[in-house]
Design a protein around this motif. Structure first.
Motif, short mmCIF file in Angstrom:
data_model
loop_
_atom_site.label_atom_id
_atom_site.label_comp_id
_atom_site.label_asym_id
_atom_site.label_seq_id
_atom_site.Cartn_x
_atom_site.Cartn_y
_atom_site.Cartn_z
N ASP A 127 64.27 18.56 37.25
CA ASP A 127 63.33 18.83 38.34
C ASP A 127 61.92 18.49 37.85
O ASP A 127 61.36 19.18 37.01
CB ASP A 127 63.43 20.31 38.72
CG ASP A 127 62.75 20.61 40.04
OD1 ASP A 127 61.74 19.97 40.35
OD2 ASP A 127 63.22 21.51 40.75
N CYS A 185 59.77 16.97 42.88
CA CYS A 185 59.39 18.12 43.70
C CYS A 185 57.91 18.10 44.05
O CYS A 185 57.08 17.57 43.31
CB CYS A 185 59.72 19.42 42.96
SG CYS A 185 59.82 20.84 44.08
N GLY A 227 61.65 17.58 46.68
CA GLY A 227 61.38 18.96 47.05
C GLY A 227 60.23 19.09 48.02
O GLY A 227 59.15 18.53 47.78
#
Length: 200
Positions: free
Chosen positions: A174, A7, A27
């Motif tokens: 993530d 991300c 992301g």
């Protein structure tokens, strides 16, 4: 084996890095300050991104029209809502797009809820001063009762991701600050993290 999201891409070089490493998701952040990009930058990044890698737009209390525009122009494949968006907002958004929606839940204690109309939940560390990206780990024991697939964020790096997978079996990890050096995405760290997680 969990899916992997990198991300906070901010530079053209970051796109090149993920094209080399081949995570499942990247992301594009449309909120905050330190990793925020604008529409035109996202268009450019999407054009450079490997087609096999899906892009996730990260939003904080944004106008639904802005999100719909990015989805309709195929700039993002998934929508991640990281602010105070309620179920009414999520319902309105899902009426207008077919893209999967991820709702971030900031975990402070056991009094959190994973109940949502969104397709996925993302668990991140609670902070009173920001909506995400703190780079801090929360108490994973708080998630032990969760039975639905979820994204896990919050201070993940090469020293704790394997433990996170073994303990929680998340749908996706993530990663952001854990694959950076001095606030900038680091090719070697990204490749190392992807290699570690693909080997599980």
């Amino acid at each position: 084996m969990p899916k992997i999201k990198i991300c906070g891409l901010k530079r053209k070089e970051d796109v090149s890095f993920v094209n080399d490493a081949k995570p499942d998701y990247v992301g594009f952040v449309f909120a905050g300050v330190k990793r925020k990009i604008d529409f035109n930058t996202a268009v450019k990044f999407r054009s450079l991104l490997d087609d096999k890698v899906q892009s996730v737009g990260v939003f904080v209390n944004d106008k639904i029209d802005n999100i719909v525009n990015l989805c309709e122009n195929k700039i993002i494949n998934l929508v991640q809502l990281h602010g105070g968006e309620d179920e009414f907002y999520i319902g309105r958004l899902k009426e207008r797009i077919k893209n999967p929606v991820v709702k971030a839940v900031r975990v402070k204690d056991k009094n959190y809820s994973a109940a949502t109309k969104a397709d996925f939940v993302l668990f991140d560390t609670y902070s009173s001063s920001e909506y995400g990206g703190s780079g801090k780990v929360f108490d994973w024991d708080l998630l032990k009762e969760c039975r639905k697939p979820f994204f896990l964020a919050g201070g993940l790096n090469k020293d704790n991701t394997v433990a996170a997978v073994k303990k929680l079996n998340p749908y996706c990890l993530d990663l952001s600050s854990g694959v950076e050096t001095n606030g900038v995405k680091d090719l070697n760290k990204i490749i190392e993290m992807v290699k570690i997680l693909r080997s599980l």
